[in-house]
Design a protein around this motif. Structure first.
Motif, PDB file in Angstrom:
ATOM      1  N   SER A 173      64.618  54.808  18.780  1.00 14.00           N
ATOM      2  CA  SER A 173      63.808  53.840  18.040  1.00 14.00           C
ATOM      3  C   SER A 173      62.712  54.495  17.213  1.00 14.00           C
ATOM      4  N   ARG A 200      62.576  54.179  13.379  1.00 22.69           N
ATOM      5  CA  ARG A 200      62.205  52.838  12.944  1.00 22.69           C
ATOM      6  C   ARG A 200      60.691  52.636  13.052  1.00 22.69           C
ATOM      7  N   PHE A 201      60.113  53.065  14.166  1.00 26.19           N
ATOM      8  CA  PHE A 201      58.691  52.856  14.388  1.00 26.19           C
ATOM      9  C   PHE A 201      57.840  53.545  13.318  1.00 26.19           C
ATOM     10  N   GLU A 247      63.444  55.674   8.702  1.00 21.03           N
ATOM     11  CA  GLU A 247      64.848  55.577   9.098  1.00 21.03           C
ATOM     12  C   GLU A 247      65.786  56.265   8.131  1.00 21.03           C
ATOM     13  N   LEU A 261      49.857  42.183  23.861  1.00 19.66           N
ATOM     14  CA  LEU A 261      50.861  42.016  22.809  1.00 19.66           C
ATOM     15  C   LEU A 261      50.122  41.678  21.524  1.00 19.66           C
ATOM     16  N   PRO A 268      51.210  40.601  17.811  1.00 21.64           N
ATOM     17  CA  PRO A 268      52.310  40.358  16.869  1.00 21.64           C
ATOM     18  C   PRO A 268      52.092  41.088  15.553  1.00 21.64           C
ATOM     19  N   VAL A 303      53.646  44.439  15.666  1.00 24.09           N
ATOM     20  CA  VAL A 303      55.094  44.314  15.449  1.00 24.09           C
ATOM     21  C   VAL A 303      55.383  44.193  13.951  1.00 24.09           C
ATOM     22  N   VAL A 304      54.575  43.372  13.272  1.00 27.49           N
ATOM     23  CA  VAL A 304      54.795  43.173  11.833  1.00 27.49           C
ATOM     24  C   VAL A 304      54.499  44.458  11.062  1.00 27.49           C
ATOM     25  N   VAL A 312      54.947  47.479  12.153  1.00 27.36           N
ATOM     26  CA  VAL A 312      56.069  48.391  12.344  1.00 27.36           C
ATOM     27  C   VAL A 312      57.307  47.896  11.602  1.00 27.36           C
ATOM     28  N   GLU A 313      57.557  46.577  11.713  1.00 25.55           N
ATOM     29  CA  GLU A 313      58.794  46.037  11.167  1.00 25.55           C
ATOM     30  C   GLU A 313      58.754  45.965   9.649  1.00 25.55           C
ATOM     31  N   GLU A 314      57.609  45.579   9.096  1.00 22.87           N
ATOM     32  CA  GLU A 314      57.569  45.313   7.659  1.00 22.87           C
ATOM     33  C   GLU A 314      56.589  46.210   6.924  1.00 22.87           C
TER      34      GLU A 314
END
Lengths: 339, 332
Positions: free
Chosen positions: B50, B53-54, B58, B258, B260, B263-264, B266-268
């Protein structure tokens, strides 16, 4: 010499297995696998201290596989629960799935935990302190209720906090023993929970169960891309190994605040989540189960969430998913036995 | 000799999957870099890497050089400007902060993800092949001069872990010396609920058996603050990590909620922006000096991470870790 950037070769999934010989040295890097047909004769075997042993071991399929097939002939349906990623809720879903099936008094259900390094099933089912009963006919699963039996490596450990530090080959041996020895008897559905990844345990379960027939695999994921990334690998694994995919469940999808009832996305589906992945890959989407803190609590205490909170939205979602699984498996009527 | 450029090696372990090993590794690496250290991250999760991705890399591929693989750089040593730093306001004096900005250390990564031709491909390997790959990762990567190498691991206590420890114990010293790199110890990650703690206990016993020092336990996913009403829900129960650390007599490094927006991020790649007056770990986030457009994707990851609520928490965790490792260095 610089290491090669070539993509490493992958295991041959369709080769029939034979009984593995006792090795005198560790398997080398490019070992075709001591249980493969080419053991001892492949190009990579030249110079390996095991070569002679592997080459002289009897060829032909593993004589234990017919034993496994016979042992499992009384089990009508077998489902694997898979996910490339850890902690997405494989074990939670496996236990919920088996509890939901067992709600139907006409079904006898088995649940087998093949996660050897981190077995969670006994705790979730509230049978952590149990041990295996061995009889002349084999090992007896631990019965949680009249029609729900559980088997896990945890039952065989003297100390439940002890680390099981085993390499792959040893784990394969135990899984084989599990499949050969456990007396499931007349069982309608056997749910097999797996560890994360695409490695020894998965290869073994697949090759040992191939001839007795697996209905298919349920894949579990959480909505965010980091998790979906690993699930894509699992889909690739299923395709290569010829395992039918019954569908994909999206777990921890959305969270409803118990205070203000506002729904928010803890693990945001930035790439469309499980639904889009299922569509892209052409596999059934079985449903989305919201994150409910009470599911985790029920698991910690070994209680059935479905019994404790039958009216919660999460419970309805889970039941929906289980019904879909039943339909995909081709079971007759309502699998939950509620109609 | 392999690993000769590395001062300290820190493992990130957990018996349980999906508790946030990679997420914690990422944040430890970013924070170490923010504090001016040079950092490398090695991902030995072979079937589910992973880390690429983090770090948002990628697409990168590993390059080959005579003698080994060159890890993928995330950012070089550079100076970040003051203006966007708001979360670390209370700490800026004792960090690596200098006139005109903050100097950050270089960061590079190595993962099997950089070698695979297609991100969808499953890596279906049995133990011996995994062992060989882990060994190769430890011996054939040409790391630059590193203060810290973080090793992110897959869940469990199996082939990857055995091979990792076998190789590391051969090539490192438990106490710091000038000859071999120093295996500082392991950070163990868990979530608060009992199911996870019971698996992670196995990992602590694994450390005991192999003689790896446990630097401490991080409890991840401890609580979730509703973005609507700011009420904190203990989604995965609470307190399990602390109780476990006490039971085993190892340090408890902290609870990480947590977020969010992490997460955003990392993801976006979106810079986190919090509502006014958000309270994290008892501290009110400092007001931003310059209003950044909401949802901005400008800037490098480590710069954007400074705006994440978790950065303050990790600043403390990492400071304690570094101090702990240093004090050992002096004591030896």
């Amino acid at each position: 010499m610089a290491p090669s950037l070539e993509e490493p070769t992958q295991v041959d999934l369709s080769a029939p297995l034979k009984n593995a010989p006792k090795l005198v040295a560790p398997e080398p890097e490019h070992c075709p696998g001591p249980e493969s047909e080419q053991a001892g004769t492949a190009d990579n075997c030249a110079g390996c201290p095991n070569q002679k042993l592997c080459a002289s071991a009897p060829k032909g399929p593993d004589p234990d596989i017919p034993l496994i097939t016979q042992r499992l002939s009384s089990v009508r349906h077998k489902i694997l629960v898979l996910s490339g990623k850890g902690g997405v809720g494989k074990s939670t879903f496996s236990s919920l799935l088996s509890q939901a099936f067992a709600h139907n008094p006409n079904l006898t259900v088995g649940l087998m935990d093949t996660d050897i390094c981190g077995p969670s099933i006994p705790k979730m089912m509230g049978v952590e302190e149990e041990t295996i009963h061995v009889s002349g006919e084999g090992w007896e699963p631990v019965w949680v209720q009249d029609n729900l039996g559980v088997m896990s490596v945890q039952f065989m450990l003297p100390d439940r906090d002890a680390a099981v530090i085993w390499r792959g080959a040893k784990k394969n041996g135990l899984i084989k023993k599990f499949l050969m020895e456990v007396r499931w008897g007349e069982t309608d559905v056997l749910v097999v929970d797996t560890p994360p990844g695409t490695s020894d345990e998965h290869l073994s379960v697949n090759s040992f169960l191939k001839s007795s027939g697996v209905d298919g695999a349920v894949l579990v994921s959480t909505p965010q891309e980091v998790s979906l990334l690993d699930v894509r690998k699992e889909i690739d694994f299923c395709r290569k190994a010829g395992i039918r995919i019954l569908g994909l469940v999206e777990n921890m999808s959305g969270f409803v605040c118990p205070g203000c009832k506002h729904e928010s996305q803890i693990f945001r589906a930035s790439t469309g989540g499980g639904r889009k992945l299922a569509k892209d890959e052409g596999i059934p989407f079985l449903g989305a189960v919201p994150l409910d803190p009470r599911i985790g609590q029920a698991c910690d205490y070994g209680e059935s969430f479905l019994d404790a909170f039958p009216d919660s939205p999460a419970c309805a979602a889970i039941k929906g998913v289980v019904r879909r699984v039943g339909v995909e498996m081709g079971l007759e009527g309502d699998v939950l036995g509620e109609d | 000799m392999p690993l000769e450029n590395i001062n300290n090696i820190v493992l990130v372990l957990s018996g349980k999957g999906g508790v946030g090993k990679s997420s914690i590794t990422t944040q430890l690496a970013l924070t170490l870099s923010l504090q001016g250290h040079s950092v490398g991250v090695l991902d030995i999760d072979l079937t589910g890497p992973s880390i690429p991705r983090f770090f948002g890399i990628e697409e990168s591929k590993v390059r080959q050089a005579p003698g080994g693989w060159i890890p993928v750089p995330v950012h070089d040593r550079q100076t970040l400007s003051h203006s966007t730093a708001n979360t670390n306001g209370t700490h800026s004096e004792n960090g690596a902060e200098k006139e005109g900005g903050r100097e950050i250390g270089p960061l590079s990564c190595m993962s099997l993800g950089f070698i695979l031709a297609n991100r969808k491909d499953a890596v279906i390997w049995r133990g011996p092949k995994k062992t060989a790959m882990v060994r190769q990762f430890l011996t054939d990567v040409l790391w630059p001069q590193l203060d810290y190498l973080l090793i992110d691991t897959p869940p469990g206590t199996s082939d990857e872990h055995i091979s990792l420890l076998e190789t590391l114990l051969k090539h490192t010293s438990p106490s710091p010396s000038s000859v071999a790199p120093h295996l500082a110890g392991a950070v163990v990650v868990t979530t608060p609920q009992a199911i996870s703690v019971s698996d992670v206990k196995k990992e602590l016993n694994f450390c005991k058996k192999t003689g790896v020092r446990v630097l401490g336990v991080v409890e991840n996913m401890a609580g979730y603050v509703c973005p609507n009403c700011s009420e904190c829900t203990h989604v995965f129960s609470k307190g399990g990590g602390k109780a476990m650390a006490e039971e085993f007599g190892v340090p408890f490094l902290g609870s990480v909620p947590l977020d969010p927006l992490f997460v955003v991020l990392v993801e976006e790649g979106t810079r986190p922006v919090y509502p006014k007056g958000t309270v994290i770990g008892g501290k009110t986030l400092a007001e931003r000096e310059e209003i950044v457009e909401e949802g901005s994707k400008e800037g490098i990851l480590v710069d954007k991470y400074r705006d994440c609520s978790l950065a303050t928490l990790f600043d403390d965790i990492v400071r304690n870790l570094v101090e702990d490792i240093r004090s050992r260095d002096l004591g030896a």
